[in-house]
Design a protein around this motif. Structure first.
Motif, PDB file in Angstrom:
ATOM      1  N   ILE A 155       1.287  -1.350  -0.115  1.00  0.00           N
ATOM      2  CA  ILE A 155      -0.238   0.029  -0.082  1.00  0.00           C
ATOM      3  C   ILE A 155       0.845   1.244  -0.190  1.00  0.00           C
ATOM      4  CG2 ILE A 155      -1.573   1.430   1.433  1.00  0.00           C
ATOM      5  CD1 ILE A 155      -2.948  -1.099   2.189  1.00  0.00           C
ATOM      6  N   LEU A 156       1.727   1.055   1.041  1.00  0.00           N
ATOM      7  CA  LEU A 156       3.030   2.349   0.808  1.00  0.00           C
ATOM      8  C   LEU A 156       3.638   2.799  -0.592  1.00  0.00           C
ATOM      9  CD1 LEU A 156       4.530   2.455   4.345  1.00  0.00           C
ATOM     10  CD2 LEU A 156       2.182   4.015   3.655  1.00  0.00           C
ATOM     11  N   ARG A 168      -9.124   3.030  -5.989  1.00  0.00           N
ATOM     12  CA  ARG A 168      -8.560   2.715  -6.712  1.00  0.00           C
ATOM     13  C   ARG A 168      -7.101   2.200  -6.463  1.00  0.00           C
ATOM     14  NH1 ARG A 168      -9.453   8.964 -10.560  1.00  0.00           N
ATOM     15  NH2 ARG A 168     -11.243   7.903 -11.211  1.00  0.00           N
ATOM     16  N   LEU A 169      -7.174   2.891  -5.482  1.00  0.00           N
ATOM     17  CA  LEU A 169      -5.839   2.083  -4.069  1.00  0.00           C
ATOM     18  C   LEU A 169      -5.857   0.058  -4.183  1.00  0.00           C
ATOM     19  CD1 LEU A 169      -2.688   2.136  -2.826  1.00  0.00           C
ATOM     20  CD2 LEU A 169      -4.676   2.846  -1.354  1.00  0.00           C
ATOM     21  N   PHE A 170      -7.695  -0.069  -5.003  1.00  0.00           N
ATOM     22  CA  PHE A 170      -7.648  -1.498  -3.665  1.00  0.00           C
ATOM     23  C   PHE A 170      -6.993  -2.513  -5.487  1.00  0.00           C
ATOM     24  CE2 PHE A 170     -10.310  -5.371  -4.119  1.00  0.00           C
ATOM     25  CZ  PHE A 170      -9.986  -6.378  -2.613  1.00  0.00           C
ATOM     26  N   ALA A 171      -7.391  -2.324  -6.471  1.00  0.00           N
ATOM     27  CA  ALA A 171      -6.954  -2.957  -7.684  1.00  0.00           C
ATOM     28  C   ALA A 171      -5.315  -2.747  -8.315  1.00  0.00           C
ATOM     29  CB  ALA A 171      -7.519  -1.912  -9.153  1.00  0.00           C
ATOM     30  N   GLY A 183     -10.944  -9.272   0.534  1.00  0.00           N
ATOM     31  CA  GLY A 183     -11.912  -8.764   0.223  1.00  0.00           C
ATOM     32  C   GLY A 183     -11.832  -6.619   0.155  1.00  0.00           C
ATOM     33  N   ASP A 184     -12.787  -5.982  -0.441  1.00  0.00           N
ATOM     34  CA  ASP A 184     -12.237  -4.502  -0.471  1.00  0.00           C
ATOM     35  C   ASP A 184     -12.916  -3.953   0.869  1.00  0.00           C
ATOM     36  OD1 ASP A 184     -15.572  -5.216  -0.286  1.00  0.00           O
ATOM     37  OD2 ASP A 184     -15.593  -3.905  -1.729  1.00  0.00           O
ATOM     38  N   LEU A 185     -13.562  -4.672   1.836  1.00  0.00           N
ATOM     39  CA  LEU A 185     -14.096  -3.712   3.650  1.00  0.00           C
ATOM     40  C   LEU A 185     -12.432  -4.996   4.052  1.00  0.00           C
ATOM     41  CD1 LEU A 185     -17.817  -5.145   3.227  1.00  0.00           C
ATOM     42  CD2 LEU A 185     -16.318  -2.493   2.794  1.00  0.00           C
ATOM     43  N   GLY A 186     -12.172  -5.838   4.146  1.00  0.00           N
ATOM     44  CA  GLY A 186     -10.476  -6.308   4.647  1.00  0.00           C
ATOM     45  C   GLY A 186     -10.357  -5.064   4.405  1.00  0.00           C
ATOM     46  N   PHE A 187     -10.279  -4.831   2.832  1.00  0.00           N
ATOM     47  CA  PHE A 187      -8.256  -4.262   2.006  1.00  0.00           C
ATOM     48  C   PHE A 187      -8.833  -2.505   2.895  1.00  0.00           C
ATOM     49  CE2 PHE A 187      -8.771  -0.141  -0.905  1.00  0.00           C
ATOM     50  CZ  PHE A 187      -7.786  -0.004  -0.781  1.00  0.00           C
ATOM     51  N   LEU A 188     -10.429  -2.122   3.424  1.00  0.00           N
ATOM     52  CA  LEU A 188     -10.413  -0.674   3.716  1.00  0.00           C
ATOM     53  C   LEU A 188     -10.071  -0.828   4.894  1.00  0.00           C
ATOM     54  CD1 LEU A 188     -12.413   1.899   3.572  1.00  0.00           C
ATOM     55  CD2 LEU A 188     -13.705   0.286   3.966  1.00  0.00           C
ATOM     56  N   GLY A 205     -14.864  12.903   4.289  1.00  0.00           N
ATOM     57  CA  GLY A 205     -14.918  12.235   2.860  1.00  0.00           C
ATOM     58  C   GLY A 205     -16.769  11.555   3.764  1.00  0.00           C
ATOM     59  N   GLY A 206     -17.635  11.484   2.911  1.00  0.00           N
ATOM     60  CA  GLY A 206     -18.798  10.228   3.328  1.00  0.00           C
ATOM     61  C   GLY A 206     -18.573   9.475   3.287  1.00  0.00           C
ATOM     62  N   GLU A 207     -18.783   8.772   1.848  1.00  0.00           N
ATOM     63  CA  GLU A 207     -17.862   7.605   1.200  1.00  0.00           C
ATOM     64  C   GLU A 207     -17.166   7.717   1.094  1.00  0.00           C
ATOM     65  OE1 GLU A 207     -20.637   5.303   0.386  1.00  0.00           O
ATOM     66  OE2 GLU A 207     -22.359   6.888   0.957  1.00  0.00           O
ATOM     67  N   PRO A 208     -16.395   6.472   2.325  1.00  0.00           N
ATOM     68  CA  PRO A 208     -15.115   5.150   2.259  1.00  0.00           C
ATOM     69  C   PRO A 208     -14.205   5.181   1.152  1.00  0.00           C
ATOM     70  CG  PRO A 208     -16.015   3.497   2.386  1.00  0.00           C
ATOM     71  CD  PRO A 208     -17.406   4.806   2.520  1.00  0.00           C
ATOM     72  N   PHE A 209     -14.571   5.256  -0.267  1.00  0.00           N
ATOM     73  CA  PHE A 209     -13.609   4.464  -1.573  1.00  0.00           C
ATOM     74  C   PHE A 209     -13.053   5.169  -1.504  1.00  0.00           C
ATOM     75  CE2 PHE A 209     -15.324   0.665  -0.252  1.00  0.00           C
ATOM     76  CZ  PHE A 209     -14.531   0.017  -0.007  1.00  0.00           C
ATOM     77  N   PRO A 210     -14.596   6.827  -1.906  1.00  0.00           N
ATOM     78  CA  PRO A 210     -13.795   8.090  -3.619  1.00  0.00           C
ATOM     79  C   PRO A 210     -13.078   8.313  -2.475  1.00  0.00           C
ATOM     80  CG  PRO A 210     -15.906   7.724  -3.167  1.00  0.00           C
ATOM     81  CD  PRO A 210     -15.735   7.001  -1.915  1.00  0.00           C
ATOM     82  N   ARG A 211     -12.936   8.567  -1.180  1.00  0.00           N
ATOM     83  CA  ARG A 211     -11.407   9.620  -0.612  1.00  0.00           C
ATOM     84  C   ARG A 211     -10.634   9.343  -0.922  1.00  0.00           C
ATOM     85  NH1 ARG A 211     -12.907   7.732   5.360  1.00  0.00           N
ATOM     86  NH2 ARG A 211     -12.184   5.539   4.796  1.00  0.00           N
TER      87      ARG A 211
END
Length: 245
Positions: A155-156, A168-171, A183-188, A205-211
């Protein structure tokens, strides 16, 4: 998003009850893929059947590839026809597989990694996909130099090139991970826990993934091995039975 601690505990207890009641069915077929998440759950299931009653027919489908997928990450990539094509690959679970599952499950819960490392080093011939999965699981322990797990280091490293959104960091993480298991929630969860230290920042931000998420100067020093991540007092976490603090 996700489950509360109480909801998660209720769900896990329900899954345990259903696992212990599975022997009441005449036939049970276990479906698993090759990553550490699935292989450790498989060990849990096999350990249960090794120490208790089992169905008359206990079979296993364990996939690490499919001809329709260039890079196979998991069963979730497969459509109905592709999944159906795996059905003929099922095989009866052997005593050696039950014994290995029990050994892995016991070692996984220990407060040190010695037994799990020994099992991984054996090559796990009864379940060949288990050994690489165990090695990947052990890479989530902190490195002796930088204190990072492999996931944290990847990640770093991605963020060192440029800031991006959490989503966009997940892919790229999936592409760089030698054996993706999150999965995406574990990654988050991993990213948000890292943001509780000074190695990275997540915009509000409100939604977690667009931040937007970006690495800090301290994060770059950790990535370079100049600062040990554990010296920054990250939140405690568990890797199997090992408490990382």
């Amino acid at each position: 998003m996700g489950f509360t601690a109480a909801q998660s505990l209720t769900r896990l207890r329900d899954e345990e009850l259903r696992l212990h009641a599975a022997h009441r069915h005449h036939r049970v077929v276990l479906w698993f893929e090759h990553d550490s998440h699935d292989q450790l759950i498989l060990a849990r299931c096999l350990a249960c059947f090794a120490s208790g009653p089992r169905p008359a027919r206990l079979e296993l489908i364990c996939a690490d590839r499919h001809p329709s997928i260039e890079r196979f990450i998991g069963l979730g990539q497969l459509g109905p026809q592709a999944l159906a094509s795996l059905w003929p690959t099922r095989a009866a679970v052997t005593e050696a597989q039950l014994d290995l599952g029990q050994a892995v499950w016991t070692a996984l819960r220990r407060p040190d990694a010695d037994d799990l490392q020994a099992i991984a080093a054996s090559g796990t011939p009864a379940l060949p996909l288990a050994a690489p999965a165990l090695r990947r699981h052990l890479q989530e322990l902190p490195d002796a130099v930088d204190g990072l797990s492999l996931t944290q280091r990847l990640i770093l490293g991605i963020l060192a090139d440029a800031p991006t959104t959490v989503g966009r960091l997940f892919a790229p993480l999936q592409r760089l991970d030698p054996l993706p298991f999150l999965g995406d929630l574990g990654f988050l969860h991993v990213v948000e826990q890292m943001a509780l230290t000074p190695v990275l920042r997540i915009a509000e931000g409100g939604e977690p993934f667009p931040r937007m998420v970006s690495i800090t100067g301290i994060g770059r020093n950790v990535l370079a091995g100049k600062i040990n991540f554990l010296s920054l007092r990250p939140p405690v976490r568990w890797v199997g039975g090992i408490l990382v603090q």
